[in-house]
Scaffold this motif. Structure first.
Motif, PDB file in Angstrom:
ATOM      1  N   ALA A 150       0.829  -1.210   0.000  1.00  0.00           N
ATOM      2  CA  ALA A 150       0.000   0.000   0.000  1.00  0.00           C
ATOM      3  C   ALA A 150       0.860   1.256   0.000  1.00  0.00           C
ATOM      4  O   ALA A 150       0.406   2.329  -0.429  1.00  0.00           O
ATOM      5  N   ALA A 151       2.098   1.138   0.470  1.00  0.00           N
ATOM      6  CA  ALA A 151       2.966   2.308   0.582  1.00  0.00           C
ATOM      7  C   ALA A 151       3.248   2.953  -0.767  1.00  0.00           C
ATOM      8  O   ALA A 151       3.447   4.175  -0.842  1.00  0.00           O
ATOM      9  N   ILE A 152       3.266   2.171  -1.848  1.00  0.00           N
ATOM     10  CA  ILE A 152       3.543   2.749  -3.165  1.00  0.00           C
ATOM     11  C   ILE A 152       2.421   3.685  -3.586  1.00  0.00           C
ATOM     12  O   ILE A 152       2.650   4.694  -4.265  1.00  0.00           O
ATOM     13  N   LEU A 153       1.195   3.380  -3.154  1.00  0.00           N
ATOM     14  CA  LEU A 153       0.080   4.296  -3.410  1.00  0.00           C
ATOM     15  C   LEU A 153       0.278   5.582  -2.611  1.00  0.00           C
ATOM     16  O   LEU A 153       0.006   6.683  -3.106  1.00  0.00           O
ATOM     17  N   GLY A 154       0.776   5.453  -1.388  1.00  0.00           N
ATOM     18  CA  GLY A 154       1.081   6.634  -0.583  1.00  0.00           C
ATOM     19  C   GLY A 154       2.168   7.485  -1.213  1.00  0.00           C
ATOM     20  O   GLY A 154       2.109   8.719  -1.165  1.00  0.00           O
ATOM     21  N   VAL A 155       3.158   6.842  -1.828  1.00  0.00           N
ATOM     22  CA  VAL A 155       4.223   7.574  -2.519  1.00  0.00           C
ATOM     23  C   VAL A 155       3.641   8.385  -3.675  1.00  0.00           C
ATOM     24  O   VAL A 155       3.961   9.569  -3.860  1.00  0.00           O
ATOM     25  N   ALA A 156       2.770   7.749  -4.457  1.00  0.00           N
ATOM     26  CA  ALA A 156       2.149   8.435  -5.601  1.00  0.00           C
ATOM     27  C   ALA A 156       1.337   9.644  -5.145  1.00  0.00           C
ATOM     28  O   ALA A 156       1.417  10.733  -5.739  1.00  0.00           O
ATOM     29  N   PHE A 180       7.565  10.220   3.358  1.00  0.00           N
ATOM     30  CA  PHE A 180       7.416   9.447   4.593  1.00  0.00           C
ATOM     31  C   PHE A 180       5.980   9.515   5.111  1.00  0.00           C
ATOM     32  O   PHE A 180       5.387   8.497   5.466  1.00  0.00           O
ATOM     33  N   ALA A 181       5.408  10.721   5.124  1.00  0.00           N
ATOM     34  CA  ALA A 181       4.032  10.895   5.622  1.00  0.00           C
ATOM     35  C   ALA A 181       3.039  10.152   4.745  1.00  0.00           C
ATOM     36  O   ALA A 181       2.121   9.483   5.243  1.00  0.00           O
ATOM     37  N   GLY A 182       3.214  10.241   3.428  1.00  0.00           N
ATOM     38  CA  GLY A 182       2.302   9.558   2.513  1.00  0.00           C
ATOM     39  C   GLY A 182       2.353   8.052   2.659  1.00  0.00           C
ATOM     40  O   GLY A 182       1.319   7.376   2.708  1.00  0.00           O
ATOM     41  N   LEU A 210       0.935   1.799  -8.756  1.00  0.00           N
ATOM     42  CA  LEU A 210       1.738   1.881  -9.984  1.00  0.00           C
ATOM     43  C   LEU A 210       0.998   2.645 -11.076  1.00  0.00           C
ATOM     44  O   LEU A 210       1.600   3.417 -11.832  1.00  0.00           O
ATOM     45  N   VAL A 211      -0.321   2.436 -11.174  1.00  0.00           N
ATOM     46  CA  VAL A 211      -1.120   3.176 -12.158  1.00  0.00           C
ATOM     47  C   VAL A 211      -1.147   4.660 -11.801  1.00  0.00           C
ATOM     48  O   VAL A 211      -1.007   5.526 -12.668  1.00  0.00           O
ATOM     49  N   ALA A 212      -1.292   4.965 -10.518  1.00  0.00           N
ATOM     50  CA  ALA A 212      -1.317   6.370 -10.080  1.00  0.00           C
ATOM     51  C   ALA A 212      -0.003   7.066 -10.409  1.00  0.00           C
ATOM     52  O   ALA A 212       0.012   8.233 -10.825  1.00  0.00           O
ATOM     53  N   VAL A 213       1.114   6.366 -10.237  1.00  0.00           N
ATOM     54  CA  VAL A 213       2.421   6.945 -10.563  1.00  0.00           C
ATOM     55  C   VAL A 213       2.513   7.292 -12.048  1.00  0.00           C
ATOM     56  O   VAL A 213       3.088   8.325 -12.423  1.00  0.00           O
ATOM     57  N   SER A 214       1.918   6.455 -12.893  1.00  0.00           N
ATOM     58  CA  SER A 214       1.988   6.695 -14.339  1.00  0.00           C
ATOM     59  C   SER A 214       1.248   7.962 -14.755  1.00  0.00           C
ATOM     60  O   SER A 214       1.501   8.508 -15.834  1.00  0.00           O
ATOM     61  N   PHE A 215       0.317   8.434 -13.921  1.00  0.00           N
ATOM     62  CA  PHE A 215      -0.443   9.640 -14.242  1.00  0.00           C
ATOM     63  C   PHE A 215       0.260  10.921 -13.778  1.00  0.00           C
ATOM     64  O   PHE A 215      -0.228  12.018 -14.039  1.00  0.00           O
ATOM     65  N   LEU A 216       1.380  10.787 -13.099  1.00  0.00           N
ATOM     66  CA  LEU A 216       2.087  11.962 -12.578  1.00  0.00           C
ATOM     67  C   LEU A 216       2.903  12.613 -13.690  1.00  0.00           C
ATOM     68  O   LEU A 216       4.038  12.229 -13.953  1.00  0.00           O
TER      69      LEU A 216
END
Length: 271
Positions: A45-51, A61-63, A101-107
């Protein structure tokens, strides 16, 4: 040049040691409670927080901490609602990772080294990262020291915990918060895909040689430290990815521990 090289290696070593010390006692509870999949789901789940952190320009860190905490609380809330725990954790873990991972692709307009968050980038640890890691480690250790006896009794026997006036569900929440903290501080060192390995492998390696829960935690911390420093040395000399190298050293120690334990039991039977 030499001092600069030493500086980033020292920061990397200190970061690895900090994460190992935090993950070791918590990993013991993960092993005792058979929560390996729980650790995976929280870490993924942390990767979603990173995005989300990158999208809103907030602290990584907070995300990661918020996302890991939300996942852990969601799993706790949904447990026993008609799905087998391993099924529920599998669905949530892989879904969170995929959405992240999908959310990161939209950045758009944000440069992100995805591999660094998936497998860690310990060599890029800054002094600020180091302060965050050791601050998180101190919080985790303080939390576990405060609730150690209650957590241990709740892990061994919930009926005994109730008889002693404890609330096992509350102790589960304490463990959940500690786990989210470890995930948030470890993401820079080993990445979201390998955090669960650093939690579980040193604790599992220590188990055959520990006579008390406290000793198991201390042995696991020592093994985690050896894995972190050993993986860093191997990575530096052989130019291999550092996060996976740390886990490889931990896996070798686990194999040696298993062989040593089996030989010891065989000799004991012969005597």
């Amino acid at each position: 040049m030499t001092s600069l090289l030493d500086s980033f290696l020292i920061r990397a070593a200190l970061a690895g040691i900090g994460v190992a010390i935090a993950a070791a006692p918590l990993g013991c509870f993960v092993v005792w409670r058979r929560m390996a999949y729980f650790g995976d789901a929280t870490a993924h789940a942390a990767i979603l927080g990173v995005a989300l952190s990158l999208a809103f320009s907030t602290s990584i860190f907070a995300g990661a901490l918020v996302a890991a905490l939300v996942m852990a609380l969601t799993v706790s809330a949904l447990s026993g609602r008609g799905y087998a725990m391993d099924t529920l954790l599998g669905v949530l873990a892989h879904s969170a990772l995929a959405f992240g991972l999908v959310a990161v692709s939209f950045l758009s307009g944000v440069r992100i080294d995805l591999m660094a968050y998936l497998f860690g980038d310990i060599l890029a640890v800054s002094q600020t990262d180091l302060a965050v890691i050791w601050g998180g480690t101190a919080l985790v250790l303080a939390l576990l020291w405060w609730r150690w006896s209650a957590l241990l009794l709740s892990s061994l026997n919930q009926d005994l915990a109730y008889a002693a006036g404890l609330n096992p569900r509350r102790e589960q929440m304490v463990l959940t918060v500690a786990l989210a903290l470890v995930v948030a501080v470890a993401i820079k060192v080993v990445g979201v895909l390998l955090i669960a390995a650093l939690l579980i492998i040193p604790a599992a390696t220590a188990r055959p040689f520990a006579t008390t829960p406290e000793r198991m935690g201390m042995i696991a911390a020592a093994l985690g430290t050896i894995s972190s420093v050993g993986g860093l040395v191997l990575s530096y000399h052989f130019d291999t990815p550092t996060g996976p190298s740390i886990v490889c050293v931990a896996a070798v120690l686990f194999t040696l521990s298993s062989i040593g334990s089996a030989l010891r039991h065989r000799v004991a039977r012969q005597i």
